[in-house]
Design a protein around this motif. Sequence first.
Motif, short mmCIF file in Angstrom:
data_model
loop_
_atom_site.label_atom_id
_atom_site.label_comp_id
_atom_site.label_asym_id
_atom_site.label_seq_id
_atom_site.Cartn_x
_atom_site.Cartn_y
_atom_site.Cartn_z
N LYS A 12 1.84 -8.79 2.11
CA LYS A 12 1.36 -8.07 3.20
C LYS A 12 3.05 -7.30 4.17
CE LYS A 12 -1.53 -8.55 7.17
NZ LYS A 12 -2.70 -7.79 6.72
N LYS A 13 2.99 -5.53 3.38
CA LYS A 13 4.08 -5.63 3.90
C LYS A 13 4.02 -5.29 5.57
CE LYS A 13 5.53 -6.09 -0.63
NZ LYS A 13 6.31 -7.77 -0.21
N GLY A 14 5.15 -5.25 5.99
CA GLY A 14 5.69 -5.14 7.36
C GLY A 14 5.58 -6.12 7.99
N PHE A 15 4.60 -7.34 7.39
CA PHE A 15 4.64 -7.88 8.49
C PHE A 15 5.99 -9.55 8.45
CE2 PHE A 15 1.14 -6.15 8.92
CZ PHE A 15 -0.59 -6.16 9.74
N SER A 16 7.37 -8.83 8.12
CA SER A 16 7.95 -10.38 8.53
C SER A 16 8.71 -10.49 9.15
CB SER A 16 8.93 -9.64 7.18
OG SER A 16 9.86 -8.63 7.28
N SER A 17 8.90 -9.80 10.72
CA SER A 17 9.04 -10.60 11.80
C SER A 17 8.15 -10.73 12.68
CB SER A 17 9.91 -9.42 12.39
OG SER A 17 8.95 -7.81 12.76
N SER A 18 6.76 -11.07 12.11
CA SER A 18 5.46 -11.83 12.92
C SER A 18 5.86 -13.07 12.97
CB SER A 18 3.93 -11.31 11.99
OG SER A 18 4.04 -11.99 10.61
N GLU A 20 2.91 -15.68 11.89
CA GLU A 20 2.62 -16.20 10.83
C GLU A 20 3.29 -15.17 9.65
OE1 GLU A 20 -0.67 -13.36 13.59
OE2 GLU A 20 1.59 -13.17 13.03
N TYR A 21 4.66 -14.84 9.64
CA TYR A 21 5.38 -14.69 8.54
C TYR A 21 6.30 -15.79 8.84
CZ TYR A 21 8.32 -13.94 4.89
OH TYR A 21 9.01 -13.63 3.69
N ARG A 22 6.90 -15.92 10.08
CA ARG A 22 7.69 -17.19 10.09
C ARG A 22 7.54 -18.54 9.97
NH1 ARG A 22 8.73 -13.59 14.50
NH2 ARG A 22 8.08 -15.49 16.40
N LEU A 23 5.66 -18.45 10.14
CA LEU A 23 5.12 -20.07 9.96
C LEU A 23 4.64 -20.70 8.80
CD1 LEU A 23 2.08 -19.78 12.53
CD2 LEU A 23 4.05 -22.06 12.95
N ARG A 29 9.70 -22.76 2.62
CA ARG A 29 10.81 -23.75 2.83
C ARG A 29 10.78 -25.51 3.14
NH1 ARG A 29 13.04 -25.83 6.60
NH2 ARG A 29 12.61 -25.00 8.35
N ARG A 30 9.73 -26.10 3.87
CA ARG A 30 10.02 -27.54 4.05
C ARG A 30 9.71 -28.12 2.37
NH1 ARG A 30 7.99 -25.57 9.13
NH2 ARG A 30 5.66 -25.88 8.56
N CYS A 31 8.75 -27.12 1.85
CA CYS A 31 8.43 -27.61 0.74
C CYS A 31 8.81 -27.51 -0.28
CB CYS A 31 6.61 -27.10 0.89
SG CYS A 31 5.98 -27.79 2.04
N PHE A 55 0.44 -14.59 1.55
CA PHE A 55 1.14 -14.69 3.23
C PHE A 55 -0.15 -13.66 3.39
CE2 PHE A 55 2.64 -11.51 5.99
CZ PHE A 55 2.11 -12.70 7.14
N SER A 56 -1.06 -12.96 2.92
CA SER A 56 -2.68 -12.28 3.61
C SER A 56 -2.91 -13.51 3.74
CB SER A 56 -2.68 -10.96 2.57
OG SER A 56 -3.08 -11.81 1.19
N TYR A 57 -3.29 -14.33 2.67
CA TYR A 57 -4.61 -15.04 3.68
C TYR A 57 -4.35 -15.96 4.27
CZ TYR A 57 -8.09 -18.81 2.84
OH TYR A 57 -8.60 -20.09 2.81
N PHE A 58 -2.74 -15.60 4.53
CA PHE A 58 -2.29 -16.92 5.16
C PHE A 58 -2.52 -16.67 6.90
CE2 PHE A 58 1.19 -18.88 8.39
CZ PHE A 58 0.30 -20.45 7.66
#
Length: 188
Positions: A12-18, A20-23, A29-31, A55-58
């Motif tokens: 899902k491009k264009g959402f890297s600062s959202s 949802e993306y951070r979560l 990263r944690r896993c 990411f799009s599903y999440f």
Amino acid sequence: MRLVYGVGINDKKGFSSSKEYRLWADMLRRCYTENPIKRQACYQVCTVSEKFKSFSYFYDWCQNQIGFNKHGFQLDKDVILKGNLTYSEDLCVFIHRDINGCLEKCKKSRGLHPIGVYLNSQSGLFSAVVRKKSTQIFLGYFKNPHDAFNAYKNEKESHIRYLAKKFKDQIDPRAYKALMIYEVEITD
């Protein structure tokens, strides 16, 4: 397509600062990070479900979750099923940080005694201490660690139920139910 932390697909491009993306990226990263400094010991055996690796599903999943986008709410994987090690669409929920913090366990700083129990080396007595937010509450001295743990257990479970009731209308009903029957165990 480059994988995020070796497993995640950013479809899902264009959402890297959202948010949802951070979560999503933090969960991966944690896993899956190879950097031991960024990967806490408690996440060494944690995984992410196949659906959550997209990411799009999440992103879409987040939009339908109670507590998402509320101030102070965090993604949690193990409130519904205590000890759960997989971030998944069936068991993850958003809960307030006060609840999440209340459920944290710090095994590496505990020492030899049960959770919430400390030995007073001068008196030889055991104390029970419970944390509520950032405040340590002293529950008393006891002759043995079992009695000190029981005092801790009773107070901790009472506080968890208090928080569940406080946030009842803001959390997933499954989380509320799990918190109301949550049991602190001596092995926690």
